[in-house]
Design a protein around this motif. Structure first.
Motif, short mmCIF file in Angstrom:
data_model
loop_
_atom_site.label_atom_id
_atom_site.label_comp_id
_atom_site.label_asym_id
_atom_site.label_seq_id
_atom_site.Cartn_x
_atom_site.Cartn_y
_atom_site.Cartn_z
N SER A 31 0.86 -1.19 0.00
CA SER A 31 0.00 0.00 0.00
C SER A 31 0.89 1.24 0.00
O SER A 31 1.79 1.36 0.86
N LEU A 32 0.66 2.12 -0.95
CA LEU A 32 1.48 3.34 -1.07
C LEU A 32 0.66 4.55 -0.64
O LEU A 32 -0.48 4.73 -1.07
N ASP A 33 1.25 5.38 0.19
CA ASP A 33 0.58 6.61 0.61
C ASP A 33 1.60 7.75 0.57
O ASP A 33 2.65 7.66 1.23
N TYR A 34 1.30 8.78 -0.21
CA TYR A 34 2.21 9.93 -0.23
C TYR A 34 1.57 11.07 0.54
O TYR A 34 0.48 11.56 0.19
N LYS A 35 2.25 11.52 1.59
CA LYS A 35 1.74 12.60 2.44
C LYS A 35 2.39 13.92 2.00
O LYS A 35 3.52 14.23 2.41
N SER A 36 1.69 14.64 1.13
CA SER A 36 2.27 15.86 0.55
C SER A 36 2.51 16.95 1.59
O SER A 36 3.42 17.77 1.44
N SER A 37 1.69 16.96 2.66
CA SER A 37 1.84 18.02 3.67
C SER A 37 3.18 17.94 4.39
O SER A 37 3.75 18.96 4.80
N ILE A 38 3.69 16.71 4.55
CA ILE A 38 4.99 16.54 5.23
C ILE A 38 6.06 16.00 4.27
O ILE A 38 7.17 15.68 4.69
N LYS A 39 5.69 15.86 2.98
CA LYS A 39 6.61 15.42 1.93
C LYS A 39 7.26 14.08 2.27
O LYS A 39 8.48 13.94 2.25
N LYS A 40 6.40 13.09 2.57
CA LYS A 40 6.92 11.77 2.91
C LYS A 40 6.19 10.69 2.11
O LYS A 40 4.98 10.77 1.88
N LEU A 41 6.97 9.68 1.70
CA LEU A 41 6.43 8.50 1.04
C LEU A 41 6.32 7.39 2.09
O LEU A 41 7.29 7.10 2.79
N VAL A 42 5.12 6.81 2.19
CA VAL A 42 4.90 5.75 3.18
C VAL A 42 4.49 4.47 2.45
O VAL A 42 3.52 4.47 1.67
N LEU A 43 5.23 3.38 2.70
CA LEU A 43 4.93 2.08 2.12
C LEU A 43 4.59 1.10 3.24
O LEU A 43 5.28 1.04 4.27
N SER A 44 3.55 0.31 3.04
CA SER A 44 3.18 -0.70 4.04
C SER A 44 2.72 -1.96 3.32
O SER A 44 2.25 -1.90 2.17
N GLY A 45 2.83 -3.12 4.00
CA GLY A 45 2.43 -4.39 3.39
C GLY A 45 3.41 -5.49 3.74
O GLY A 45 4.11 -5.42 4.76
N LEU A 46 3.47 -6.50 2.89
CA LEU A 46 4.40 -7.60 3.13
C LEU A 46 5.83 -7.08 3.14
O LEU A 46 6.22 -6.27 2.29
N LYS A 47 6.61 -7.57 4.10
CA LYS A 47 7.97 -7.07 4.28
C LYS A 47 8.81 -7.21 3.02
O LYS A 47 9.53 -6.28 2.62
N THR A 48 8.72 -8.36 2.38
CA THR A 48 9.54 -8.58 1.19
C THR A 48 9.13 -7.65 0.04
O THR A 48 9.98 -7.15 -0.70
N GLU A 49 7.83 -7.44 -0.09
CA GLU A 49 7.35 -6.58 -1.16
C GLU A 49 7.69 -5.11 -0.89
O GLU A 49 8.06 -4.36 -1.80
N VAL A 50 7.54 -4.68 0.38
CA VAL A 50 7.90 -3.31 0.76
C VAL A 50 9.38 -3.07 0.48
O VAL A 50 9.78 -2.03 -0.06
N LEU A 51 10.22 -4.10 0.83
CA LEU A 51 11.65 -3.98 0.57
C LEU A 51 11.92 -3.88 -0.92
O LEU A 51 12.79 -3.13 -1.37
N SER A 52 11.16 -4.61 -1.73
CA SER A 52 11.34 -4.59 -3.18
C SER A 52 11.01 -3.21 -3.75
O SER A 52 11.74 -2.69 -4.60
N VAL A 53 9.90 -2.62 -3.28
CA VAL A 53 9.52 -1.28 -3.75
C VAL A 53 10.53 -0.25 -3.28
O VAL A 53 10.92 0.65 -4.04
N LYS A 54 10.98 -0.39 -2.03
CA LYS A 54 11.97 0.53 -1.49
C LYS A 54 13.24 0.51 -2.35
O LYS A 54 13.81 1.54 -2.69
N THR A 55 13.67 -0.70 -2.71
CA THR A 55 14.86 -0.85 -3.53
C THR A 55 14.66 -0.21 -4.91
O THR A 55 15.54 0.46 -5.44
N TRP A 56 13.48 -0.42 -5.47
CA TRP A 56 13.16 0.15 -6.79
C TRP A 56 13.26 1.68 -6.74
O TRP A 56 13.86 2.31 -7.62
N VAL A 57 12.68 2.28 -5.69
CA VAL A 57 12.69 3.75 -5.54
C VAL A 57 14.12 4.26 -5.38
O VAL A 57 14.53 5.22 -6.04
N LEU A 58 14.90 3.60 -4.51
CA LEU A 58 16.27 4.06 -4.26
C LEU A 58 17.13 3.93 -5.52
O LEU A 58 17.94 4.83 -5.82
N GLU A 59 16.98 2.83 -6.25
CA GLU A 59 17.77 2.64 -7.47
C GLU A 59 17.40 3.68 -8.53
O GLU A 59 18.28 4.21 -9.22
#
Length: 325
Positions: A31-59
């Protein structure tokens, strides 16, 4: 759960690069939630999938192409003052260019997802933004209610609550800065130039140089219908120097400028020739008997002939006679 600081324009860039599509296809439990008021990206869900999305964003962020662009400082000030996400959308996203800009240490830094987008974004920013500096000769103009009204009207016409296309700022007491998108800058600059010209009541002195005193005399005596309309009381004072080839104009700038232009047109329209006579007695004969010849030349050829002394040729500024009307 994963949280990361992320500017809105960078989030938009990641979306254009396929962030949501990647999550849908590869990590459907995230689940992706972008909080524009504080300029933060929040990811939640299965640990492996969250890690995969995090890696995609960082790369993706690490692979971004960056370049500092050298721009006029007034354009940099404009880009600093406006919403970068809105401007990036107008300049880049709406033209399918995957790029954003940020201001770092007084410089504009472009970030793009490819070399092509980087090159195109640099071209777009240089071709679509501009600034104009207008000199304010009479500072009293900017204290008038007419100026405040015009300034407010122009800003309301070209800017909205959602998008600012230009800024008008006072730089020191003697210049106005118009910066923003090129077309609004052009149009507003023309309007402000006309306003400053029409409301500038500062007295100035302008000198129109003539090739010789004979030409100045011809203009004074035989072109008076053309220039006396400028010499109205309270507008322009016209003085022809008695022994120098120059015409001095003084008055308010709004009146002196068109008068000066008219005199210069008169000067360029004249044909001037010089005859040097070195025979003994020629000068004395001309002084004593030349009036008849001069009258004939004027009557038959509309030509002024003047015996010119050497000092009448010297166009120096250290004279002690302002001239005569």
């Amino acid at each position: 759960l994963f949280r990361s600081d992320l500017p809105p324009e960078m989030f938009k860039l990641l979306q254009l690069d396929g962030l949501l599509q990647y999550i849908t296809a590869s990590c459907p439990q995230v689940s992706l939630d972008y909080k524009s008021s504080i300029k933060k990206l929040v990811l939640s869900g299965l640990k492996t999938e969250v890690l995969s999305v995090k890696t995609w964003v960082l790369e993706k962020r690490m692979q971004m192409n960056k370049m500092a662009v050298e721009l006029d400082r007034h354009i940099v000030d404009f880009l600093r003052a406006v919403d970068s996400e809105v401007v990036s959308d107008r300049l880049f996203f709406s033209h399918r260019i995957h790029a954003i800009y940020v201001i770092k240490e007084g410089a504009v830094v472009l970030t793009a997802s490819s070399e092509t987008s980087l090159s195109e974004s640099m071209q777009r920013i240089k071709e679509n933004l501009a600034s104009k500096v207008l000199t304010v000769e009479d500072q009293e103009v900017l204290r008038k209610s007419e100026w405040k009204t015009l300034n407010t009207e122009l800003l309301s016409v070209y800017n909205t609550s959602k998008e600012i296309t230009l800024l008008i700022t006072l730089n020191k007491p003697d210049s106005l800065i118009i910066a923003g998108f090129i077309e609004p800058v052009k149009q507003v600059s023309l309007t402000l130039e006309e306003f400053l010209r029409n409301h500038d009541h500062k007295t100035i002195v302008d000198t129109v140089k003539v090739k010789c005193c004979a030409a100045a005399r011809f203009i004074k005596e035989h072109k008076s219908d053309d220039w006396k309309k400028f010499a109205k009381v309270g507008e322009v004072v016209v003085k022809f120097h008695p022994r120098r080839p120059r015409i001095k104009l003084s008055g308010e700038r709004i009146y002196v400028k068109p008068a000066s232009d008219a005199f210069k047109r008169m000067v360029t329209s004249l044909f001037i020739d010089e005859l040097k006579v070195s025979k003994p007695g020629a000068k004395k004969y001309f002084q004593e008997q030349g009036s008849l010849l001069l009258s004939m030349m004027l009557r038959d050829h509309r030509c002024v002939v003047l015996l010119q002394d050497d000092d009448m040729l010297e166009d120096t500024d250290d004279d002690d006679d302002d001239g005569e009307g």
